[in-house]
Write an enzyme that holds these catalytic residues in place. Sequence first.
Site, mmCIF file in Angstrom:
data_model
loop_
_atom_site.group_PDB
_atom_site.id
_atom_site.type_symbol
_atom_site.label_atom_id
_atom_site.label_comp_id
_atom_site.label_asym_id
_atom_site.label_seq_id
_atom_site.Cartn_x
_atom_site.Cartn_y
_atom_site.Cartn_z
ATOM 1 N N ASP A 105 0.835 -1.202 0.000
ATOM 2 C CA ASP A 105 0.000 0.000 0.000
ATOM 3 C C ASP A 105 0.876 1.261 0.000
ATOM 4 O O ASP A 105 0.567 2.243 -0.677
ATOM 5 C CB ASP A 105 -0.919 -0.021 1.231
ATOM 6 C CG ASP A 105 -1.615 -1.367 1.348
ATOM 7 O OD1 ASP A 105 -2.286 -1.747 0.389
ATOM 8 O OD2 ASP A 105 -1.436 -2.044 2.375
ATOM 9 N N HIS A 107 -4.894 -3.299 6.098
ATOM 10 C CA HIS A 107 -4.660 -3.556 4.670
ATOM 11 C C HIS A 107 -6.018 -3.907 4.051
ATOM 12 O O HIS A 107 -6.366 -5.081 3.863
ATOM 13 C CB HIS A 107 -3.655 -4.705 4.507
ATOM 14 C CG HIS A 107 -3.482 -5.134 3.076
ATOM 15 N ND1 HIS A 107 -2.999 -4.288 2.100
ATOM 16 C CD2 HIS A 107 -3.748 -6.311 2.453
ATOM 17 C CE1 HIS A 107 -2.965 -4.947 0.942
ATOM 18 N NE2 HIS A 107 -3.423 -6.159 1.125
HETATM 19 P P1 NAD Z 1 -2.079 -18.690 -4.135
HETATM 20 O O1 NAD Z 1 -3.391 -19.373 -3.998
HETATM 21 O O2 NAD Z 1 -1.495 -18.537 -5.499
HETATM 22 O O3 NAD Z 1 -0.995 -19.418 -3.241
HETATM 23 C C1 NAD Z 1 -1.237 -19.723 -1.911
HETATM 24 C C2 NAD Z 1 -0.467 -20.992 -1.619
HETATM 25 O O4 NAD Z 1 -0.581 -21.255 -0.234
HETATM 26 C C3 NAD Z 1 -1.006 -22.214 -2.360
HETATM 27 O O5 NAD Z 1 0.057 -22.846 -3.060
HETATM 28 C C4 NAD Z 1 -1.551 -23.104 -1.257
HETATM 29 O O6 NAD Z 1 -1.393 -24.497 -1.516
HETATM 30 C C5 NAD Z 1 -0.682 -22.654 -0.076
HETATM 31 N N1 NAD Z 1 -1.259 -22.930 1.226
HETATM 32 C C6 NAD Z 1 -2.554 -22.915 1.607
HETATM 33 N N2 NAD Z 1 -2.671 -23.289 2.883
HETATM 34 C C7 NAD Z 1 -1.411 -23.510 3.339
HETATM 35 C C8 NAD Z 1 -0.879 -23.918 4.570
HETATM 36 N N3 NAD Z 1 -1.672 -24.183 5.617
HETATM 37 N N4 NAD Z 1 0.452 -24.062 4.676
HETATM 38 C C9 NAD Z 1 1.270 -23.809 3.643
HETATM 39 N N5 NAD Z 1 0.811 -23.442 2.426
HETATM 40 C C10 NAD Z 1 -0.506 -23.293 2.292
HETATM 41 O O7 NAD Z 1 -2.232 -17.267 -3.411
HETATM 42 P P2 NAD Z 1 -1.277 -16.004 -3.534
HETATM 43 O O8 NAD Z 1 -1.735 -15.172 -4.663
HETATM 44 O O9 NAD Z 1 0.147 -16.440 -3.478
HETATM 45 O O10 NAD Z 1 -1.686 -15.203 -2.206
HETATM 46 C C11 NAD Z 1 -1.390 -15.717 -0.932
HETATM 47 C C12 NAD Z 1 -2.049 -14.848 0.132
HETATM 48 O O11 NAD Z 1 -1.459 -13.546 0.130
HETATM 49 C C13 NAD Z 1 -3.542 -14.616 -0.064
HETATM 50 O O12 NAD Z 1 -4.208 -14.658 1.191
HETATM 51 C C14 NAD Z 1 -3.600 -13.219 -0.642
HETATM 52 O O13 NAD Z 1 -4.855 -12.600 -0.430
HETATM 53 C C15 NAD Z 1 -2.494 -12.562 0.139
HETATM 54 N N6 NAD Z 1 -1.965 -11.300 -0.392
HETATM 55 C C16 NAD Z 1 -1.643 -10.337 0.509
HETATM 56 C C17 NAD Z 1 -1.115 -9.130 0.073
HETATM 57 C C18 NAD Z 1 -0.760 -8.045 1.057
HETATM 58 O O14 NAD Z 1 -0.410 -6.932 0.630
HETATM 59 N N7 NAD Z 1 -0.817 -8.273 2.362
HETATM 60 C C19 NAD Z 1 -0.911 -8.915 -1.294
HETATM 61 C C20 NAD Z 1 -1.243 -9.934 -2.192
HETATM 62 C C21 NAD Z 1 -1.777 -11.127 -1.728
HETATM 63 C C1 LMR Z 2 -3.644 -6.681 -2.690
HETATM 64 O O1 LMR Z 2 -3.751 -5.655 -2.022
HETATM 65 O O2 LMR Z 2 -3.356 -6.644 -3.906
HETATM 66 C C2 LMR Z 2 -3.809 -8.022 -2.010
HETATM 67 O O3 LMR Z 2 -4.159 -7.868 -0.673
HETATM 68 C C3 LMR Z 2 -4.729 -8.929 -2.740
HETATM 69 C C4 LMR Z 2 -6.180 -8.524 -2.572
HETATM 70 O O4 LMR Z 2 -6.993 -9.373 -2.219
HETATM 71 O O5 LMR Z 2 -6.478 -7.356 -2.811
#
Ligand code: NAD
Ligand code: LMR
Length: 327
Positions: free
Chosen positions: A161, A189
Amino acid sequence: MKTPIRVAVTGAAGQIGYSLLFRIASGAMFGPDQPVILQLIEAPIEKALKALEGVAMELDDCAFPLLKGIVQTSDPAVGFKDANWCLLVGAKPRGPGMERADLLKDNGAIFIGQSKIIDAVAADDARIAVVGNPANTNCMIAASQAKRLPVERFTAMVRLDQNRAQTQLAKKAGVDLTAVKDIFIYGNHSPTMFPAFAHATINGAPATSVITDSAWLQGPFCETVGKRGAAIIAARGLSSAASAANALVDHVRSLVTPGAIHSVAVKSEGRYGFDANVWAGMPVRTTTPGSYEVIEGYAMDDFAKSKIAATNKELAEERAFVTSMIS
Ligand code: NAD
Ligand code: LMR
């Protein structure tokens, strides 16, 4: 040659993992002279573990000089063993039409189990960075389970952000983005987050004296930053991944760089009017590698106070929603 540090990454075969691991192994996160051992943790699902094998093969094929070992596992007790950094990415992402808080029930449970194991087996100096959404409340959940590791070691990422806000201000002002400094994210967030533009500077001058369109700052600017994640999901059909991985590199790199000033979601302890027990974004200054102090004393005008109240309300509601899970 320094002793390698152990970096545990959950969700290692996911979207973010695929952009993240290669940056860590190349030295972008811990520096060009710091060797690392990657401890990659995936869900116990055949497809995910098979994909993880492929990712590990690709890491091998990069021949990164700093990469001194790769652990692949679905057992958190193995993956978090002696870890110095635990990067908690593995969780469900949201899809179109969802808010991040909709993930709380499913994802919250993951952070309870993992945190108990981290507290039992990770290194004494372990630091935990939470990315899986909703990141602030998942971090609060994780910290609630720790008996050995102090709460200030648990941080959640609002750096994406901050990076988004910096770029939006630079574009509006028509300057290079390096001219924009001291833009900090307060709160959750989520769309309620508050990018505190009144404290930002552009080429050393107050941002509000360079961008005099206060309606834009209070309206479209805050909205664009707050809803950027949803805009990316609408465009890509998937949530942000490369920019999220990049932000996590920045989050940790800044936390290991003394003097760095940046936005991190930490236990509020009542600062800036937040409830004491929520994890809220705020500005911090890194003191020693891995440790930080919150920068206090930024004055908030009525607009800022109302934005902070709104994002605090949401964090308090999320906390109330999971109270039965953590007690
Ligand atoms: P994704 O689905 O591509 O990958 C997530 C992975 O986590 C998968 O491979 C899944 O098998 C694995 N997983 C699920 N449960 C698990 C566990 N208990 N132990 C280990 N691995 C496990 O998702 P992504 O796009 O990589 O996003 C991951 C997370 O990050 C989501 O919750 C998404 O919303 C979040 N995210 C946060 C931000 C932020 O700014 N804070 C930004 C982008 C995404
Ligand atoms: C983002 O801010 O891009 C991530 O937290 C993914 C989402 O769900 O928005």
